[in-house]
Motif scaffolding. Structure first.
Motif, PDB file in Angstrom:
ATOM      1  N   VAL A  16       7.447  -5.382 -10.161  1.00 31.68           N
ATOM      2  CA  VAL A  16       6.736  -5.331  -8.882  1.00 31.68           C
ATOM      3  C   VAL A  16       6.248  -3.910  -8.614  1.00 31.68           C
ATOM      4  O   VAL A  16       5.097  -3.685  -8.223  1.00 31.68           O
ATOM      5  CB  VAL A  16       7.661  -5.816  -7.742  1.00 31.68           C
ATOM      6  N   ASN A  17       7.118  -2.936  -8.832  1.00 29.92           N
ATOM      7  CA  ASN A  17       6.759  -1.543  -8.587  1.00 29.92           C
ATOM      8  C   ASN A  17       5.591  -1.103  -9.468  1.00 29.92           C
ATOM      9  O   ASN A  17       4.616  -0.517  -8.993  1.00 29.92           O
ATOM     10  CB  ASN A  17       7.968  -0.644  -8.847  1.00 29.92           C
ATOM     11  N   LEU A  33       5.970   7.821  -3.680  1.00 34.62           N
ATOM     12  CA  LEU A  33       6.848   6.726  -3.273  1.00 34.62           C
ATOM     13  C   LEU A  33       6.937   5.670  -4.364  1.00 34.62           C
ATOM     14  O   LEU A  33       6.141   5.634  -5.292  1.00 34.62           O
ATOM     15  CB  LEU A  33       6.337   6.096  -1.975  1.00 34.62           C
ATOM     16  N   ASN A  34       7.921   4.797  -4.216  1.00 33.51           N
ATOM     17  CA  ASN A  34       8.049   3.653  -5.109  1.00 33.51           C
ATOM     18  C   ASN A  34       8.830   2.552  -4.407  1.00 33.51           C
ATOM     19  O   ASN A  34       9.268   2.714  -3.252  1.00 33.51           O
ATOM     20  CB  ASN A  34       8.691   4.038  -6.445  1.00 33.51           C
ATOM     21  N   TYR A  35       9.018   1.466  -5.104  1.00 38.64           N
ATOM     22  CA  TYR A  35       9.685   0.285  -4.526  1.00 38.64           C
ATOM     23  C   TYR A  35      11.090   0.622  -4.034  1.00 38.64           C
ATOM     24  O   TYR A  35      11.510   0.195  -2.956  1.00 38.64           O
ATOM     25  CB  TYR A  35       9.740  -0.813  -5.586  1.00 38.64           C
ATOM     26  N   GLU A  36      11.805   1.410  -4.813  1.00 40.71           N
ATOM     27  CA  GLU A  36      13.185   1.746  -4.454  1.00 40.71           C
ATOM     28  C   GLU A  36      13.245   2.671  -3.245  1.00 40.71           C
ATOM     29  O   GLU A  36      14.059   2.479  -2.338  1.00 40.71           O
ATOM     30  CB  GLU A  36      13.874   2.406  -5.659  1.00 40.71           C
ATOM     31  N   LEU A  37      12.370   3.673  -3.222  1.00 44.28           N
ATOM     32  CA  LEU A  37      12.427   4.677  -2.153  1.00 44.28           C
ATOM     33  C   LEU A  37      12.103   4.097  -0.783  1.00 44.28           C
ATOM     34  O   LEU A  37      12.608   4.586   0.237  1.00 44.28           O
ATOM     35  CB  LEU A  37      11.473   5.827  -2.475  1.00 44.28           C
ATOM     36  N   GLU A  52       0.828  -1.206   0.000  1.00 42.48           N
ATOM     37  CA  GLU A  52       0.000   0.000   0.000  1.00 42.48           C
ATOM     38  C   GLU A  52       0.861   1.255   0.000  1.00 42.48           C
ATOM     39  O   GLU A  52       0.513   2.271  -0.601  1.00 42.48           O
ATOM     40  CB  GLU A  52      -0.933  -0.004   1.213  1.00 42.48           C
ATOM     41  N   LEU A  53       1.995   1.187   0.664  1.00 38.60           N
ATOM     42  CA  LEU A  53       2.905   2.334   0.717  1.00 38.60           C
ATOM     43  C   LEU A  53       3.449   2.658  -0.677  1.00 38.60           C
ATOM     44  O   LEU A  53       3.562   3.824  -1.066  1.00 38.60           O
ATOM     45  CB  LEU A  53       4.046   2.017   1.682  1.00 38.60           C
ATOM     46  N   ILE A  54       3.764   1.633  -1.441  1.00 37.01           N
ATOM     47  CA  ILE A  54       4.289   1.824  -2.793  1.00 37.01           C
ATOM     48  C   ILE A  54       3.272   2.540  -3.691  1.00 37.01           C
ATOM     49  O   ILE A  54       3.647   3.277  -4.617  1.00 37.01           O
ATOM     50  CB  ILE A  54       4.698   0.462  -3.397  1.00 37.01           C
ATOM     51  N   LYS A  55       1.980   2.355  -3.402  1.00 36.02           N
ATOM     52  CA  LYS A  55       0.932   2.961  -4.227  1.00 36.02           C
ATOM     53  C   LYS A  55       0.845   4.479  -4.060  1.00 36.02           C
ATOM     54  O   LYS A  55       0.218   5.148  -4.872  1.00 36.02           O
ATOM     55  CB  LYS A  55      -0.419   2.326  -3.907  1.00 36.02           C
TER      56      LYS A  55
END
Length: 636
Positions: free
Chosen positions: A548-549, A525-529, A518-521
């Motif tokens: 995935v991202n 933000l993104n997978y790397e951050l 949910e955070l990535i959404k």
């Protein structure tokens, strides 16, 4: 008279012909490829690059299916950039500047090393057909005849003649009956195609002047460097092998003086004085077209690009023209940075014969001439990438015809290649067709980054993708799924440390626990951050992390498009009989009957995309299908 027999004959050795020949040969077919000049195999007579907006998608899809273009450009590029990175992933597109001579040499090597392929320099004059017609009144193609009278027989023939049919190069008052780069035009074949009842048309394209790079003032231009790191086109290419020193491209702009020169001399342009009859590409206009069609615009971008490491020639992208030589010189010299440019090759327009592609099925076979296929610019398309994509499909289907297998067809929901071919064979086109991301209804699903996930299993089923590649793909797919599940199951709390990091990333602090997925959404933000918040993150390949991202961030939009695809598939799977008498289907409008009879759509879905067929006509066809369930579609 010489007589030889092959499984597949390919006429033309441009980008379409090369992919067609390789696909057929790799599927076990003894193949011969004809060219007007062996030195022009995979010639790049216009722009010195592969890929670009939406075109990069086509190259990635070619590669995923087992095509060759991606491998060759990865070996021969001199600069690489990912375009549109400031936008969403649906429109990211890879483009690489090619060393033209190296590209030609590498593709020729690939063809020559395939033991199933014979290369022959000769002009084809005639399509040979059986004397008798079949039960549907069709005359089967059985081979070709050269201008010297030799006969070559085969189970299938692919026409990939590019812009060579009755080609004419024009600038100003100069008109030469030649193909691109002064190569010999093919002057005999059009008459044979017309005798078979094939409808022909006349299109036009063009190319800019080339200038000596040593004579340019680069201080007046904007430098455009390549990306670091480089992203390869082919999913097979080890990313480490493409990290190399790159050559810069340059950007300049025309101004008011160029505008004045063109306006004062527009009556001398063959495009405007009636000397050229062919229809040119709307989305790649000449410099005189830009000036005349956009009179309020004072200047236009000119991309100054190297032709390769073997030469100092620079390509003036955005400045294609058919203006007279003296006007071309004045226009070039009035452009910042080009004031002292030495012109190596004049710009010119080229007219050529092509077909109305609505005479083809989605397998790129002629509807009325069994065993004859067409691919590339003969079908009214433009661009190296569009040609190569069609060549791959035509080559596959030529082989499958001989193998007595069902045709290979990609629909609009599966690939940009499917969009390209469906548009060509369904929609009336009055100008050279160019692929664009906006043509795809499902572009969030058809991204360039997931082409292997979408299509490599299809390539494996065809026999063009090997065991090693498919096992790598399956490992990647399982890695993506495992990481998605882990992120959805992993939660973090509203601790001070977590919120401090989120604030540094300009993201709202947490009040309760939340999953990493949910955070990535979150847009910022993104997978790397979020890596510092993910203490148990495994080491994964970049390609897995990227998927995935994207899949998590755009999950809602992706699901919505997947639902749209399901609705689309329902109509695509409702097949129409090939021999359906539309005049006997009551309540169809006259225009719809005429269009349906001419095109013979394979499905309700394709029928719905025909200009002149209304939603009411589609409803009538659906009712007819329901009332005639006992009948089956006639195939493609």
């Amino acid at each position: 008279m010489i007589e030889e027999r092959y499984d597949v004959i390919v006429v033309g050795a441009g980008h379409a012909g090369c992919e067609a020949a390789l696909a057929a040969a790799r599927l076990g077919m003894k193949t011969i490829i004809f060219t007007v000049s062996v030195d022009s195999i995979a010639l790049m007579p216009c722009n010195p690059n592969i890929g670009g907006t939406s075109k990069g998608h086509l190259v990635r899809e070619l590669d995923a299916l087992g095509g060759e273009m991606g491998h060759v450009i990865d070996k021969t590029f001199i600069q690489s950039r990912m375009l549109n990175e400031s936008k969403g992933p649906a429109v990211h597109s890879l483009r690489a500047q090619a060393d033209k001579q190296a590209y030609i040499a590498e593709m020729r090597r690939v063809l020559e090393r395939n033991p199933q392929i014979t290369i022959r320099q000769a002009e084809i004059s005639t399509i040979l057909t059986e004397d008798a017609v079949d039960k549907l009144g069709k005359r089967r193609c059985i081979g070709v005849k050269t201008v010297s009278g030799s006969h070559y027989y085969a189970g299938a023939v692919v026409l990939a003649t590019g812009v060579y049919l009755n080609a004419r190069c024009v600038f100003g008052e100069v008109s030469e009956e030649t193909g691109p780069n002064g190569l010999k035009a093919a002057t005999k074949l059009t008459a044979s195609l017309l005798s078979l009842g094939i409808e022909m048309r006349r299109f036009k394209t063009g190319t800019p002047a080339r200038v000596d790079g040593k004579t340019l003032d680069y201080s007046k231009m904007q430098e455009q460097k390549g990306d670091v790191p480089v992203v390869p086109f082919s999913f097979d290419t080890d990313p480490d092998t493409v990290q190399r020193e790159q050559v810069s491209c340059w950007l300049t702009h025309t101004g008011s003086e160029v505008k004045r020169l063109i306006e004062e001399n527009i009556d001398r342009s063959p495009l405007y004085n009636g000397s050229i009859q062919g229809t040119g590409p709307r989305y790649c206009p000449s410099i005189e077209d830009k000036v005349m069609k956009f009179p309020d615009k004072e200047g236009h971008q000119i991309f100054v690009e190297p032709e390769g490491l073997y030469t100092d020639e620079m390509y003036l992208g955005g400045m294609s023209s058919s203006l007279p030589e003296d006007v071309q010189y004045a226009v070039i010299h009035a452009t910042p940075g080009l004031e002292n440019a030495v012109i190596v090759r004049n710009a010119y327009a080229i007219e050529y014969d092509c077909i109305d592609a609505r005479q083809l099925t989605a397998s790129l076979a002629f509807k009325e001439i069994p065993a004859l296929f067409a691919a590339g610019q003969i079908n009214g398309s433009s661009g190296y990438e569009e040609a190569a994509a069609q060549g791959l499909v035509a080559g596959i289907n030529a082989a499958r015809l001989i193998q007595k297998k069902e045709p290979f067809v990609l629909d609009r929901s599966e690939a940009y290649i499917g969009v390209l071919i469906d548009d060509l064979v369904t929609k009336e086109s009055h100008e050279p067709y160019r692929m664009m991301t906006s043509r795809s209804e499902y572009r969030l699903l058809l991204r360039q980054d997931n082409a292997d996930l979408r299509l490599s299993e299809r390539g494996y089923e065809l026999g063009l993708v090997g065991e090693e590649k498919i096992q790598r793909l399956r490992l990647k797919r399982s890695g993506i799924e495992a990481e998605r599940k882990r992120l959805m199951a992993t939660h973090i709390g509203a601790s001070a440390a977590n919120n401090e990091l989120l604030q540094k990333l300009n993201s709202t602090p947490l009040k309760t626990g939340i999953s990493l997925a949910e955070l990535i959404k979150r847009p910022e933000l993104n997978y790397e951050l979020i890596a510092p918040l993910d203490t148990e993150r495994p080491e994964l390949p970049h390609s897995v992390c990227e998927q995935v991202n994207i899949e998590l961030k755009y999950e809602g939009y992706i699901r919505r498009q997947e639902q749209q695809v399901k609705q689309f598939k329902r109509l695509e799977h409702k097949l129409l009989p090939e021999d359906l008498d539309y005049e006997s289907v009551g309540s169809l409008r006259l225009e719809a009957v005429q269009k349906l009879k001419a095109l013979k759509p394979r499905s309700i879905g394709q029928a719905s995309r025909i200009s002149g067929v209304s939603p009411a006509d589609i409803s009538v066809l659906l009712v007819w299908l329901e009332a005639n369930k006992h009948r089956t579609g006639g195939g493609i």
